[in-house]
Design a protein around this motif. Structure first.
Motif, PDB file in Angstrom:
ATOM      1  N   ASP A  30      38.989  20.314  40.395  1.00 24.17           N
ATOM      2  CA  ASP A  30      40.155  20.912  39.733  1.00 24.17           C
ATOM      3  C   ASP A  30      39.874  21.344  38.299  1.00 24.17           C
ATOM      4  O   ASP A  30      40.795  21.688  37.556  1.00 24.17           O
ATOM      5  CB  ASP A  30      41.344  19.949  39.770  1.00 24.17           C
ATOM      6  N   GLY A  31      38.595  21.346  37.908  1.00 24.65           N
ATOM      7  CA  GLY A  31      38.242  21.802  36.573  1.00 24.65           C
ATOM      8  C   GLY A  31      38.169  23.322  36.490  1.00 24.65           C
ATOM      9  O   GLY A  31      38.473  24.050  37.440  1.00 24.65           O
ATOM     10  N   ALA A  32      37.755  23.808  35.338  1.00 24.06           N
ATOM     11  CA  ALA A  32      37.658  25.253  35.107  1.00 24.06           C
ATOM     12  C   ALA A  32      36.426  25.824  35.807  1.00 24.06           C
ATOM     13  O   ALA A  32      35.343  25.236  35.750  1.00 24.06           O
ATOM     14  CB  ALA A  32      37.585  25.545  33.610  1.00 24.06           C
ATOM     15  N   ILE A  33      36.597  26.963  36.461  1.00 21.52           N
ATOM     16  CA  ILE A  33      35.485  27.679  37.098  1.00 21.52           C
ATOM     17  C   ILE A  33      35.492  29.104  36.579  1.00 21.52           C
ATOM     18  O   ILE A  33      36.521  29.795  36.627  1.00 21.52           O
ATOM     19  CB  ILE A  33      35.612  27.703  38.635  1.00 21.52           C
ATOM     20  N   ARG A  34      34.356  29.542  36.085  1.00 22.80           N
ATOM     21  CA  ARG A  34      34.194  30.941  35.678  1.00 22.80           C
ATOM     22  C   ARG A  34      33.067  31.556  36.501  1.00 22.80           C
ATOM     23  O   ARG A  34      31.994  30.966  36.642  1.00 22.80           O
ATOM     24  CB  ARG A  34      33.873  31.055  34.184  1.00 22.80           C
ATOM     25  N   ILE A  76      40.208  30.737  39.651  1.00 22.07           N
ATOM     26  CA  ILE A  76      38.819  31.069  39.320  1.00 22.07           C
ATOM     27  C   ILE A  76      38.830  32.268  38.393  1.00 22.07           C
ATOM     28  O   ILE A  76      39.323  33.340  38.761  1.00 22.07           O
ATOM     29  CB  ILE A  76      38.006  31.365  40.588  1.00 22.07           C
ATOM     30  N   GLU A  77      38.338  32.089  37.195  1.00 25.40           N
ATOM     31  CA  GLU A  77      38.285  33.189  36.232  1.00 25.40           C
ATOM     32  C   GLU A  77      37.085  34.071  36.556  1.00 25.40           C
ATOM     33  O   GLU A  77      35.949  33.612  36.559  1.00 25.40           O
ATOM     34  CB  GLU A  77      38.174  32.657  34.805  1.00 25.40           C
ATOM     35  N   ARG A  78      37.361  35.332  36.832  1.00 18.21           N
ATOM     36  CA  ARG A  78      36.303  36.273  37.211  1.00 18.21           C
ATOM     37  C   ARG A  78      35.964  37.172  36.030  1.00 18.21           C
ATOM     38  O   ARG A  78      36.815  37.914  35.539  1.00 18.21           O
ATOM     39  CB  ARG A  78      36.752  37.110  38.414  1.00 18.21           C
ATOM     40  N   LEU A  79      34.727  37.103  35.582  1.00 23.76           N
ATOM     41  CA  LEU A  79      34.251  37.958  34.497  1.00 23.76           C
ATOM     42  C   LEU A  79      33.368  39.031  35.127  1.00 23.76           C
ATOM     43  O   LEU A  79      32.165  38.843  35.326  1.00 23.76           O
ATOM     44  CB  LEU A  79      33.455  37.152  33.467  1.00 23.76           C
ATOM     45  N   ALA A  80      33.999  40.150  35.493  1.00 22.41           N
ATOM     46  CA  ALA A  80      33.296  41.217  36.202  1.00 22.41           C
ATOM     47  C   ALA A  80      32.733  42.234  35.212  1.00 22.41           C
ATOM     48  O   ALA A  80      33.300  42.467  34.142  1.00 22.41           O
ATOM     49  CB  ALA A  80      34.239  41.910  37.175  1.00 22.41           C
ATOM     50  N   GLY A  81      31.598  42.843  35.596  1.00 19.28           N
ATOM     51  CA  GLY A  81      30.974  43.835  34.733  1.00 19.28           C
ATOM     52  C   GLY A  81      30.377  43.235  33.473  1.00 19.28           C
ATOM     53  O   GLY A  81      30.200  43.926  32.462  1.00 19.28           O
ATOM     54  N   GLU A  82      30.060  41.960  33.514  1.00 17.32           N
ATOM     55  CA  GLU A  82      29.479  41.264  32.364  1.00 17.32           C
ATOM     56  C   GLU A  82      28.050  40.839  32.697  1.00 17.32           C
ATOM     57  O   GLU A  82      27.776  40.353  33.794  1.00 17.32           O
ATOM     58  CB  GLU A  82      30.299  40.018  32.019  1.00 17.32           C
TER      59      GLU A  82
END
Length: 415
Positions: A30-34, A76-82
């Motif tokens: 349940d923690g942060a996922i990037r 889920i935080e998605r950092l696309a194009g990075e």
């Protein structure tokens, strides 16, 4: 990995990276996922790019692994194009090319692989393509429609898959392979011969033990491929499919152990306990081969390792121990492989290759190391179970198509 990390960052938004993120949530994390990916769009399936996408049987939308709302629902935080520019192991943070800094408690490298760089001269010209990404597949599909003569450089899975599609479309297809047979790195001589014959029957021609000297262009368009022996192959489309290399540069730069991939242990941890690596970029100890390091380019391996690393991050100490599985669809001939055989392992053929449905059992001394099956899905599934349980049929049993391999599994369950 004794304490559960509060935040996990996954570099690579392909099959391995996405599966790792999904599995973490499935396992109750349940923690942060990037999830960081260098392509702007949604994560997508790559295997159809060389087959059903270029035939038009599936669209780009069909390839998406998840819908946009799934990431929000799964938190889920998605950092696309990075793109990740550097890993700071001491401070446990990533520097992105955009200037953003992303901290982590645990980092999972699922960076995949990339096409091998050209080792020959190539004049800049329209009609020279490679295939790794969805944008590459769009380019190949479009240019294949206008092509009449196609040269494929590389007789591996991808090259042959595209060759079979091009031949089915009525194109003149010539495959150039640097060694003496197709798919030599992956399969036996017996299966290789059967697949070469299958493609030749469809009109594909081959040049073996051939080295490309250069790709020639005229009026900004490709016109030929010249081989070292002086052979000139006319072409208006050239696919360069000469293999891939792991994306391990970030690991090298931050001082992780690397050798043909990012070296990991049986729990898929790198030389830094706060960093794991999975999928195409990872070199792991192969449990079926005495722990020798192995790097695999396989969707199933990516998925299996992603699921395993999720459990490991949540406290499971079980070593990674899954039978590798590969497949390739080539013009109606479905190749399925279980296990990893070495080149010198002996072969036992089960069934008649001329029938278009047979298997090759590979042995090292008396131990089964791998099974290759052409259009025999049930036999492939039995082989996977045999290998996973370390059960080796005798050579006589393997060679006898009437012998029921499942009997060995049943007997093992009763012991």
């Amino acid at each position: 990995m004794n304490a559960r990390p509060e935040s996990i960052v996954i570099v690579g938004a392909g099959q391995a990276g996405l599966q790792a993120a999904a599995s973490l949530r499935d396992e109750g994390y349940d923690g942060a996922i990037r999830l960081i990916g260098d392509e702007a769009g949604l994560p997508y399936q790559r295997p159809p790019l060389s087959k059903s996408f270029i035939t038009g049987d599936v669209t780009a939308d069909d390839l998406s692994l998840e819908e946009p709302h799934w990431f929000d629902d799964a938190r889920i935080e998605r950092l696309a194009g990075e793109r990740v520019a550097a890993i700071d192991r001491r401070r446990r943070r990533l520097s992105l090319s955009s200037g953003r800094v992303v901290p982590y408690d645990h980092l999972v490298l699922a960076a995949g692989s990339r096409n091998r760089a050209l080792t020959f001269a190539a004049q800049p010209a329209h009609g020279i393509v490679s295939l790794r990404s969805l944008s590459d597949a769009h380019r190949l599909k479009t240019q294949l429609e206008d092509a009449r003569r196609v040269v494929v450089i590389g007789g591996g899975f991808l090259g042959l898959e595209v060759a079979s599609v091009a031949a089915a479309k009525g194109r003149d297809v010539h495959v150039v392979e640097s060694v003496d047979r197709v798919m030599k790195r992956a399969i036996s001589a017996e299966m290789s011969a059967a697949y070469a014959a299958h493609h030749e029957a469809a009109g594909v021609r081959f040049s073996f033990d051939a080295r490309v000297e250069r790709i020639v262009g005229r009026d900004d368009r490709v016109c030929a491929v010249e081989l070292a022996d002086g052979t000139r192959l006319d072409a208006d489309l050239v696919l360069v499919a000469a293999g891939v290399v792991p994306n391990s540069e970030l690991a090298v730069a931050c001082g992780l152990s690397v050798y043909n991939g990012i070296i990991v242990d049986a729990r898929l941890r790198t030389s830094d306990a706060a960093i794991s690596a999975i999928g195409d970029c990872a070199a792991f100890p192969y449990a079926f081969d005495g722990g020798d390091l192995l790097r695999l380019e396989s969707v199933q391996n990516a998925v299996d390792q992603a699921r395993h690393v999720a459990r490991a991050l949540l406290g499971d100490s079980t070593p990674y121990d899954q039978t590798p599985v590969f497949w390739s669809d080539q013009g109606g001939a479905r190749l399925q492989i279980a296990g990893v055989a070495r080149r010198l392992d002996s072969s036992v053929v089960r069934g008649d290759p001329a029938s278009g449905a047979f298997s090759v059992f590979r042995y090292r001394h008396h131990r089964l190391t791998g099974v290759e099956s052409c259009n025999r899905p049930a036999e492939h599934m039995a082989a996977r179970r045999l290998l996973q349980r370390r059960i080796s049929p005798t050579r006589e049993q393997a060679a006898d198509p009437s012998f029921d391999l499942k009997l060995l599994l049943t007997l093992d369950e009763t012991v």
